[in-house]
Design a protein around this motif. Sequence first.
Motif, PDB file in Angstrom:
ATOM      1  N   GLU A   1      29.926  -8.971  -8.442  1.00  0.00           N
ATOM      2  CA  GLU A   1      29.905  -8.220  -7.180  1.00  0.00           C
ATOM      3  C   GLU A   1      29.128  -8.999  -6.116  1.00  0.00           C
ATOM      4  O   GLU A   1      29.552  -9.086  -4.962  1.00  0.00           O
ATOM      5  CB  GLU A   1      29.284  -6.841  -7.385  1.00  0.00           C
ATOM      6  CG  GLU A   1      30.151  -5.886  -8.165  1.00  0.00           C
ATOM      7  CD  GLU A   1      29.443  -4.588  -8.515  1.00  0.00           C
ATOM      8  OE1 GLU A   1      28.239  -4.421  -8.186  1.00  0.00           O
ATOM      9  OE2 GLU A   1      30.092  -3.725  -9.132  1.00  0.00           O
TER      10      GLU A   1
ATOM     11  N   ALA B   1      37.716  -6.928   1.555  1.00  0.00           N
ATOM     12  CA  ALA B   1      37.808  -5.854   0.561  1.00  0.00           C
ATOM     13  C   ALA B   1      39.004  -5.999  -0.391  1.00  0.00           C
ATOM     14  O   ALA B   1      38.825  -5.840  -1.601  1.00  0.00           O
ATOM     15  CB  ALA B   1      37.820  -4.492   1.254  1.00  0.00           C
ATOM     16  N   PRO B   2      40.210  -6.293   0.093  1.00  0.00           N
ATOM     17  CA  PRO B   2      41.330  -6.413  -0.852  1.00  0.00           C
ATOM     18  C   PRO B   2      41.124  -7.542  -1.878  1.00  0.00           C
ATOM     19  O   PRO B   2      41.389  -7.352  -3.068  1.00  0.00           O
ATOM     20  CB  PRO B   2      42.542  -6.699   0.043  1.00  0.00           C
ATOM     21  CG  PRO B   2      42.172  -6.138   1.373  1.00  0.00           C
ATOM     22  CD  PRO B   2      40.692  -6.356   1.487  1.00  0.00           C
TER      23      PRO B   2
ATOM     24  N   ARG C   1      38.236  -8.835  -2.868  1.00  0.00           N
ATOM     25  CA  ARG C   1      37.123  -8.433  -3.733  1.00  0.00           C
ATOM     26  C   ARG C   1      37.597  -7.437  -4.789  1.00  0.00           C
ATOM     27  O   ARG C   1      37.296  -7.574  -5.975  1.00  0.00           O
ATOM     28  CB  ARG C   1      35.989  -7.840  -2.891  1.00  0.00           C
ATOM     29  CG  ARG C   1      34.761  -7.475  -3.700  1.00  0.00           C
ATOM     30  CD  ARG C   1      33.575  -7.029  -2.827  1.00  0.00           C
ATOM     31  NE  ARG C   1      33.927  -6.072  -1.803  1.00  0.00           N
ATOM     32  CZ  ARG C   1      34.015  -6.324  -0.494  1.00  0.00           C
ATOM     33  NH1 ARG C   1      33.769  -7.532  -0.035  1.00  0.00           N
ATOM     34  NH2 ARG C   1      34.351  -5.377   0.357  1.00  0.00           N
ATOM     35  N   GLN C   2      38.381  -6.461  -4.371  1.00  0.00           N
ATOM     36  CA  GLN C   2      38.875  -5.443  -5.311  1.00  0.00           C
ATOM     37  C   GLN C   2      39.798  -6.058  -6.367  1.00  0.00           C
ATOM     38  O   GLN C   2      39.729  -5.701  -7.535  1.00  0.00           O
ATOM     39  CB  GLN C   2      39.589  -4.316  -4.566  1.00  0.00           C
ATOM     40  CG  GLN C   2      38.641  -3.415  -3.790  1.00  0.00           C
ATOM     41  CD  GLN C   2      37.479  -2.921  -4.633  1.00  0.00           C
ATOM     42  OE1 GLN C   2      36.355  -3.398  -4.514  1.00  0.00           O
ATOM     43  NE2 GLN C   2      37.726  -1.983  -5.507  1.00  0.00           N
ATOM     44  N   ARG C   3      40.662  -6.985  -5.970  1.00  0.00           N
ATOM     45  CA  ARG C   3      41.539  -7.659  -6.942  1.00  0.00           C
ATOM     46  C   ARG C   3      40.722  -8.423  -7.973  1.00  0.00           C
ATOM     47  O   ARG C   3      40.991  -8.354  -9.170  1.00  0.00           O
ATOM     48  CB  ARG C   3      42.503  -8.621  -6.230  1.00  0.00           C
ATOM     49  CG  ARG C   3      43.653  -7.950  -5.508  1.00  0.00           C
ATOM     50  CD  ARG C   3      44.721  -8.948  -5.071  1.00  0.00           C
ATOM     51  NE  ARG C   3      44.219 -10.061  -4.285  1.00  0.00           N
ATOM     52  CZ  ARG C   3      44.108 -10.064  -2.956  1.00  0.00           C
ATOM     53  NH1 ARG C   3      44.473  -9.006  -2.261  1.00  0.00           N
ATOM     54  NH2 ARG C   3      43.660 -11.139  -2.326  1.00  0.00           N
TER      55      ARG C   3
ATOM     56  N   ALA D   1      38.835  -5.971 -10.255  1.00  0.00           N
ATOM     57  CA  ALA D   1      39.781  -5.280 -11.144  1.00  0.00           C
ATOM     58  C   ALA D   1      40.203  -6.192 -12.295  1.00  0.00           C
ATOM     59  O   ALA D   1      40.338  -5.735 -13.444  1.00  0.00           O
ATOM     60  CB  ALA D   1      41.001  -4.797 -10.357  1.00  0.00           C
TER      61      ALA D   1
END
Length: 190
Positions: free
Chosen positions: A99, A107-108, A110-112, A115
């Motif tokens: 993180e 954000a997209p 980072r989230q990928r 995940a």
Amino acid sequence: MNSELLRGRLDFLREAERLKDVLRSAHTSSGRQESTAEHSWRLCLMALLFEDQLGELDLLQVLKLCIVHDLGEAIHGDIPAVQQAAHPDKSQQERQDLEHLARTLDAPARQRLLALWDQYESAGSAEAQAVKALDKLETLLQHTQGQNPADFDYRFNLGYGRRYTGAHPLFQALREQIDADTQRRIDAAG
């Protein structure tokens, strides 16, 4: 092109470069300590080479998981498998480190990334389970070919990662051959 997005991703790549300097307990065949980045590279190569034996698994997903599985180690380093029992918060620390590492990403992205790491860590898909097995096998393979210190614990390797490497005929067959190499190292150390 969004220059802020590009700058954030470049900043992430600059910080992820630290993984090249994170040393593992394994040694190369020349005797130099292996880096986590080198381990991740050969893990990707293993996945690519055994693609034809992995059935219906999505190779792109497998490779993505290979690439991110140890990325959090760029911050606090690697904990050798023989020491992990003394670090019950290893997974949580790696997630927090990832993180932190990903903080400059949009954000997209980072989230990928997160995940993928979560999927690997939970072994939440057939692809993640395969990468877990290949990760253990790559480590064991390196131990059998590395120029390791005289006190290297080869016996530990005979039980390491069996939870994952026994789950598929390919992994079982690879494990059998690598375990035979491990046993030869044990016998030679006598």
